[in-house]
Design a protein around this motif. Structure first.
Motif: not given
Length: 709
Positions: A185, A188-189, A222
């Motif tokens: 994550k 991704n961010d 995901g």
């Protein structure tokens, strides 16, 4: 008056010309076979479309010319249709010599003589190549992940369902792994969704390469993946495979927007031991995955019966964390960082612990596992910086305090103000606060990271780059940031102790690099005297680990600092404290068809210490029931009163959670056939044998009540 001629009035030549025009247009193609299934006629346009000379097709069996094009073996069979002598339509076929080429749809009508004798088929054909591939792509998207090409959630569910159903009847084993990416994550961010998609593609490729056996690999959505491995129940094999997956997935990834590193956690369940249906086995693997992530990430974990209670308890702890902050239940322990040249303590690393109202003291290692990934990570980090500065004010000015900074806190808008306030409130010099910063912060927005580091440097706060040498360190980080020291990754230090060649060479290279850039080096996790000597010889300036001291409380620090300084001589007898787990538990041991209840006092890979049987001679063989179908054959090698030392015939293996387990377990199918599971049997009973005549050969000597966990 002229009248038009009816169709039936067309001449044979006109009809043949019309048929030829129809065939050439592609609107209608024709074929015919004799009674034996050999091709007697085929439109020339079909032969051209197949790119096969017509002469090579005529006279050949239809089944040799065409093969079924139905996906995954579904649909009608050409040979069955021809043998049935019945009409058929909608049969998709390909040229057997061109399996990747044109797809045709055939229809056929059987032809019979007036006496009922079958003489062959007459039929039509049409080109459905484009339509077929569109349907194939639609079906593929319904069953496979469009990004990675792996099976999707629906296909994995169907495959596991079908496999477990078939394997239950055949009494076969099947393992299921759940894999979740760590720190995905964050990538991704910070790097964007396009980079995240490319990363998932590379992860998928590595997974396929890592698992070199028959399996089904899927992406559930995901960053969650699933693997089904049939006919494997050896937990040693599965552990090795899990470690291979973890090792491959944590290697650096090169993306268009830069390099990144992630990790992976793995949960493993095995049917039929951990469940029989898909819902049961997937739930078990999920619980094991959750436990592996809570265990510190980058780990694997097998399912066990206690995991459900453990999972519930850990979730409650996470929920209680807010209360811990509000009610001041958190406290710090301090681990000395020693000058290699003088053994003087130059800094103390702060570790957060928790005095829980019901659980008691939760040590720094377990607390770090609880807080990782929590929404309160930043709040805990803020509290730690303020508390560490406040405690440092009580020490001599020559001693610094080191605090690990969570990435979310470092990237927060008010981080600089927070540090300034903590230093000012404690009244200490900024240089006495040492912030340990993970390389993961560099995945954040470059301008924010650089501005924060520059501001901290301007304040005079010391900066340490943590976990350097973990496999993805970049010199660019050192050029960009004004670090005062480099902390060598603990795993690299441990490898250097085990192998003492290439890894120690890397340590020396890091020391040389730090020296060239006027930075200090720190090595932690040191337990042995030979490693201490090697690191000192390599030029590492600051040392930390159990060979000097475990983390200690505030009172101990004040006592040691009372004379104005604190020197620690390394102690060869010191080793890292084992995790505090229940040592005593009741188990069963089986001998000569009798089962006895004893107390397991300790357990190692090669043996165990049991208590509860008297007068057991050396050389006696037992089957040790460790629970959950785990049976280990053992021999008594020491016997003293009611205590026996056992040596296992086959060594136990790591269970991924710091514990031990057997490679294999007794199948529930075998237990069911015997009449009852081992766990249900009382002392003095054994599978399916005559229970009434059992007279124990050994006397019971039950351990004291206080010893039983």
């Amino acid at each position: 008056m002229l009248r038009s001629s009816p169709a039936s009035a067309l001449s044979d030549g006109e009809r043949l010309a019309m048929l030829d025009e129809l065939e050439q247009s592609g609107l209608g193609w024709f074929w015919a076979s004799d009674a034996t299934g050999h091709l007697t006629y085929l439109s020339g346009a079909i032969a051209s479309r197949l790119d096969i000379p017509l002469a090579d097709l005529l006279g050949q069996p239809l089944t040799r010319i065409f093969s079924g094009a139905n996906r995954e073996g579904r649909g009608k069979s050409l040979s069955l249709m021809l043998a049935a002598h019945k009409p058929f339509s909608g049969l998709a076929v390909r040229a057997a010599r061109r399996p990747d080429g044109v797809v045709l749809r055939l229809a056929g009508q059987p032809l019979f003589m007036p006496d009922g004798r079958f003489v062959g088929f007459r039929g039509t054909g049409s080109d459905i190549t484009d339509e077929y591939h569109r349907e194939e792509e639609t079906e593929r998207l319904a069953r496979f992940d469009s990004l990675t090409g792996l099976s999707n959630r629906h296909r994995m569910a169907a495959q596991i369902d079908a496999t477990l159903t078939a394997f239950q009847a055949a009494r076969r084993n099947c393992a299921v792994m759940m894999i979740d990416l760590d720190r995905f994550k964050h990538v991704n961010d910070t790097l964007g969704h396009a980079a995240g998609d490319e990363l998932l593609k590379q992860v998928s490729g590595r997974l396929v390469r890592a698992i070199d056996r028959e399996c089904e690999i899927g992406r559930l959505g995901g960053d969650e993946f699933q693997v089904m491995i049939p006919d494997v129940d050896d937990r040693g094999v599965l552990a090795e495979l899990a470690m291979k997956i973890i090792a491959m997935l944590r290697q650096p990834y090169s993306l268009a927007d830069g390099r990144c590193v992630i990790g992976a956690s793995v949960g493993i369940a095995i049917a039929p031991h951990d469940g029989v249906t898909r819902d049961e086995i997937v739930r078990s693997a999920d619980l094991a995955l959750y436990a592996s992530k809570n265990g510190g990430r980058g780990q694997y974990r097998f399912f066990s019966g206690e995991l459900e209670n453990e999972t519930i308890f850990r979730r409650r702890l996470e929920q209680d964390l807010g209360t811990a902050l509000r009610e001041e239940q958190l406290f710090l322990r301090f681990e000395p960082i020693v000058d290699a040249a003088t053994q003087a303590v130059r800094a103390l690393e702060a570790h957060v612990c928790w005095k829980h109202a019901e659980r008691g003291v939760i040590d720094e290692e377990e607390f770090a596992q609880i807080v990782e990934g929590s929404a309160l990570t930043g709040d805990v980090g803020k509290w730690a910086i303020f508390e560490a500065c406040r405690r440092a004010a009580e020490w001599p000015d020559s001693v610094r305090v080191a605090v690990n900074v969570p990435v979310p806190l470092f990237l927060a808008d008010n981080f600089i103000e927070l540090v300034t306030e903590a230093v000012d409130a404690a009244g200490i010099a900024p240089a006495r606060l040492e912030l340990e910063i993970s390389e993961a912060v560099f995945f954040g927005e470059a301008s924010v990271v650089d501005r924060t580091l520059a501001s901290l440097f301007k304040q005079g706060v010391r900066l340490t780059l943590d976990e350097f040498g973990s496999g993805y360190s970049s010199l660019a980080y050192l050029r960009r940031a004004p670090f005062d020291s480099i902390k060598i990754d603990q795993k690299l230090v441990a490898e250097a102790e085990r192998h003492d060649s290439r890894e120690m060479g890397l340590v020396r290279a890091i020391v040389a690099l730090a020296g060239a850039m006027q930075m200090d080096t720190i090595a932690n996790g040191i337990e042995s005297a030979p490693l201490l000597v090697a690191l000192t010889d390599a030029g590492v300036r600051f040392l930390e680990g159990p060979i000097f001291s475990e983390p200690v409380d505030r009172d101990t620090v004040e006592e040691e600092m009372a004379g104005g300084s604190w020197r620690i001589e390394p102690g060869a007898e010191r080793t890292r404290r084992a995790r505090r787990r229940t040592v005593f538990r009741k188990i069963q041991v089986i001998h000569d068809d009798y089962a006895y209840e004893v107390t397991l006092r300790n357990l190692s890979k090669t043996g165990a210490l049991i208590q509860g049987l008297a007068d057991v001679p050396k050389g006696t063989q037992f089957v040790v029931d460790l629970g959950g179908g785990q049976l280990a054959v053992a021999t008594v090698i020491r016997s003293n009163g009611d205590v026996q030392g056992l040596e296992f015939e086959q060594s136990l293996i790591e269970d991924g959670a710091g514990g031990l387990c057997t490679r294999n377990r007794v199948s529930p199918y075998a237990l069911a056939a015997a009449g009852a599971p081992l766990a249900a049997l009382a002392p003095g009973k054994f599978l399916g044998l005559d229970q009434g005549a059992a007279i124990p050969k050994f006397g019971y000597a039950m351990p004291a009540r206080s010893e039983v966990g």
